[in-house]
Motif scaffolding. Structure first.
Motif, PDB file in Angstrom:
ATOM      1  N   PRO A 154      29.691  39.271  31.419  1.00  0.00           N
ATOM      2  CA  PRO A 154      30.697  40.337  31.317  1.00  0.00           C
ATOM      3  C   PRO A 154      32.115  39.778  31.398  1.00  0.00           C
ATOM      4  CG  PRO A 154      28.951  40.957  32.835  1.00  0.00           C
ATOM      5  CD  PRO A 154      28.737  39.519  32.513  1.00  0.00           C
ATOM      6  N   SER A 155      33.025  40.416  30.679  1.00  0.00           N
ATOM      7  CA  SER A 155      34.395  39.901  30.575  1.00  0.00           C
ATOM      8  C   SER A 155      35.440  40.893  31.098  1.00  0.00           C
ATOM      9  CB  SER A 155      34.710  39.558  29.119  1.00  0.00           C
ATOM     10  OG  SER A 155      34.418  40.654  28.266  1.00  0.00           O
ATOM     11  N   THR A 156      35.039  41.780  31.998  1.00  0.00           N
ATOM     12  CA  THR A 156      35.980  42.725  32.595  1.00  0.00           C
ATOM     13  C   THR A 156      36.897  42.000  33.571  1.00  0.00           C
ATOM     14  OG1 THR A 156      34.360  44.497  32.411  1.00  0.00           O
ATOM     15  CG2 THR A 156      36.212  44.877  33.883  1.00  0.00           C
ATOM     16  N   LEU A 157      38.181  42.261  33.491  1.00  0.00           N
ATOM     17  CA  LEU A 157      39.139  41.646  34.408  1.00  0.00           C
ATOM     18  C   LEU A 157      39.171  42.412  35.728  1.00  0.00           C
ATOM     19  CD1 LEU A 157      40.677  39.128  33.381  1.00  0.00           C
ATOM     20  CD2 LEU A 157      40.033  40.626  31.500  1.00  0.00           C
ATOM     21  N   ASP A 158      39.710  41.775  36.756  1.00  0.00           N
ATOM     22  CA  ASP A 158      39.761  42.379  38.084  1.00  0.00           C
ATOM     23  C   ASP A 158      40.580  43.671  38.060  1.00  0.00           C
ATOM     24  OD1 ASP A 158      39.282  41.732  41.159  1.00  0.00           O
ATOM     25  OD2 ASP A 158      41.316  42.498  40.950  1.00  0.00           O
ATOM     26  N   GLU A 159      39.956  44.771  38.445  1.00  0.00           N
ATOM     27  CA  GLU A 159      40.596  46.091  38.351  1.00  0.00           C
ATOM     28  C   GLU A 159      41.786  46.221  39.290  1.00  0.00           C
ATOM     29  OE1 GLU A 159      39.419  50.852  38.724  1.00  0.00           O
ATOM     30  OE2 GLU A 159      37.884  49.298  38.992  1.00  0.00           O
ATOM     31  N   GLU A 160      41.645  45.739  40.515  1.00  0.00           N
ATOM     32  CA  GLU A 160      42.727  45.843  41.495  1.00  0.00           C
ATOM     33  C   GLU A 160      43.946  45.037  41.052  1.00  0.00           C
ATOM     34  OE1 GLU A 160      43.674  44.593  46.149  1.00  0.00           O
ATOM     35  OE2 GLU A 160      41.618  44.551  45.393  1.00  0.00           O
ATOM     36  N   LEU A 161      43.705  43.813  40.572  1.00  0.00           N
ATOM     37  CA  LEU A 161      44.806  42.979  40.108  1.00  0.00           C
ATOM     38  C   LEU A 161      45.476  43.594  38.892  1.00  0.00           C
ATOM     39  CD1 LEU A 161      46.437  40.369  40.301  1.00  0.00           C
ATOM     40  CD2 LEU A 161      44.664  39.235  38.944  1.00  0.00           C
ATOM     41  N   CYS A 162      44.679  44.194  38.019  1.00  0.00           N
ATOM     42  CA  CYS A 162      45.218  44.851  36.827  1.00  0.00           C
ATOM     43  C   CYS A 162      46.186  45.972  37.230  1.00  0.00           C
ATOM     44  CB  CYS A 162      44.075  45.406  35.978  1.00  0.00           C
ATOM     45  SG  CYS A 162      44.598  46.209  34.455  1.00  0.00           S
ATOM     46  N   LYS A 163      45.809  46.752  38.231  1.00  0.00           N
ATOM     47  CA  LYS A 163      46.681  47.836  38.695  1.00  0.00           C
ATOM     48  C   LYS A 163      47.964  47.295  39.305  1.00  0.00           C
ATOM     49  CE  LYS A 163      42.931  51.130  39.641  1.00  0.00           C
ATOM     50  NZ  LYS A 163      42.192  51.869  40.707  1.00  0.00           N
ATOM     51  N   GLU A 164      47.836  46.220  40.082  1.00  0.00           N
ATOM     52  CA  GLU A 164      49.015  45.632  40.703  1.00  0.00           C
ATOM     53  C   GLU A 164      49.970  45.080  39.658  1.00  0.00           C
ATOM     54  OE1 GLU A 164      47.473  42.766  43.415  1.00  0.00           O
ATOM     55  OE2 GLU A 164      46.937  44.228  44.931  1.00  0.00           O
ATOM     56  N   LEU A 165      49.412  44.424  38.640  1.00  0.00           N
ATOM     57  CA  LEU A 165      50.245  43.881  37.575  1.00  0.00           C
ATOM     58  C   LEU A 165      50.989  44.999  36.843  1.00  0.00           C
ATOM     59  CD1 LEU A 165      47.810  41.195  36.124  1.00  0.00           C
ATOM     60  CD2 LEU A 165      49.920  40.759  37.377  1.00  0.00           C
TER      61      LEU A 165
END
Length: 393
Positions: A194-205
């Protein structure tokens, strides 16, 4: 007496001589919480040669060189990553000048620059190239004992329905068939990661990008990762093209309807490897062209340069991790630390003091984070008395 965390993250006390013996025996190489490497064969090797970085576990003191790494930023070209390293050095108010930020890779294949706890590495073009360097960076940080570094890919891309100069934060990377996984052939068998990126980091960015990039469009969405720059991305200007302009437009519209915001060539492998390693990974790209309108880049060189600088601001400058990193940097600005770290521990007599300082640093941070009876506001940085730990919680 000094207090440290051992490989099991439990507190121990020891004299300097005991620490020195433990260091020589490799006992401090894994005092951090966990490793991202999942290869039992590495423990059986007397030496690990990181061929494409020109480093080895026997000839290079990886713990001293890279043990403090908290962020790994990767991008396509050596020039771009050196420029980014200089930018990071300026943001963190590090003492090194542009001339002091040197390529520490001993191979001509990739370039690598380190400024404070941030490692900046070029990855070339495409999934095979980024796969090789990520394997070796992850092994390097494993041998160095670095604790859960955050990985960020910063790059350029082609947009879909967004204006050139937009910043895209990837939520998930998909392949050309819109599948959210990387497919590898290993020992003759197909495997999917799977190639999903980190959800928490995505929100912070996204929060940081919205705060600092007020004059440009910031989008969170899917990224399509192609295996090729021309046919794989539906371009009409390659050496070969066996489809019509209508076919191309139909495919790109299909991507857009599926939530794809941009197209590039590395995010699928990057996302899959970070996820498989259990590391936080994020992808931030600026768009240089709207592929629904054109294939070739028509913006001026100056415009492209300005656009590429936008993705810098969307790195996690406002996250707890970055604030903690800044706090660590404040503690590490002693004369002795800077003197020895600038030579990557070439003077063996100084290595122990640096290692002691670094382990003690993490002991302090762990106690600040985990023990409720410590009043964070009472702890200040000697070099920066105006800053206290409360600001970083």
């Amino acid at each position: 007496m000094q207090r440290f965390y051992d490989s099991g993250n439990s507190l121990f006390t020891s004299t300097d001589e005991q620490i020195r013996q433990k260091y020589d025996n490799g006992g401090l190489s894994r005092y951090r919480r966990k490793s991202s490497v999942k290869n039992p064969h590495l423990e059986e090797m007397k030496e690990d040669v990181l061929y494409h970085l020109g480093l080895t576990t026997l000839n290079d003191d990886l713990r001293i060189m890279f043990g403090d790494v908290k962020f790994v930023c990767v991008g396509g070209t050596p020039e771009r990553m050196k420029d980014f390293a200089e930018y990071v050095s300026n943001i963190l108010n590090l003492s090194c000048s542009k001339n002091e930020i040197k390529n520490i890779s001993k191979s001509s294949r990739y370039s690598m620059f380190k400024t404070g706890p941030v490692l900046c590495v070029s990855h070339g073009i495409g999934s095979p190239s980024i796969s090789i360097v990520l394997h070796e960076i992850m092994k390097l940080l494993h041998h160095a004992g670095a604790d859960d570094p955050v990985f960020l890919r910063i790059g350029t891309s082609g947009g879909l329905g967004v204006p050139p100069g937009s910043v895209v934060i990837t939520s998930v990377s998909v392949n050309g068939m819109l599948k959210p996984y990387q497919e590898l052939v290993v020992l003759g068998q197909k495997i999917q990661r799977p190639s999903t990126l980190d959800e928490e980091l995505c929100k912070e960015l996204k929060i940081v990008a919205k705060k600092y990039l007020k004059n440009c469009k910031v989008v969170v969405g899917k990224t399509m990762c192609a295996d090729d720059f021309y046919e794989g991305q539906g371009r009409l200007d390659g050496a070969f093209c066996e489809y019509s302009s209508d076919d191309k437009l139909s495919y790109l519209k299909k991507l857009k309807e599926a939530g794809v915001v941009n197209i590039e060539m590395e995010s699928l492998t990057f996302g899959a490897m970070c996820r498989n390693a259990g590391l936080k990974g994020g992808v931030i790209c600026v768009t240089l062209v709207d592929r629904l309108k054109e294939d070739q880049l028509t913006a001026t060189a100056e415009e492209c340069k300005n656009w590429q600088q936008r993705k810098r601001c969307s790195n996690a400058v406002d996250t707890k991790e970055f604030k903690m990193m800044t706090l660590l940097q404040c503690f590490c600005t002693t004369t002795e630390y800077n003197q020895h770290i600038s030579t990557y521990g070439s003077e063996r007599s100084g290595n122990y003091e640096i290692e002691h300082c670094r382990v003690l640093l993490y002991t302090v941070i762990e106690e600040i984070e985990e023990r409720q009876d410590i009043k964070a506001s009472s702890i200040q940085c000697a070099e920066h008395p105006c800053m206290n730990v409360a600001e970083f919680r």
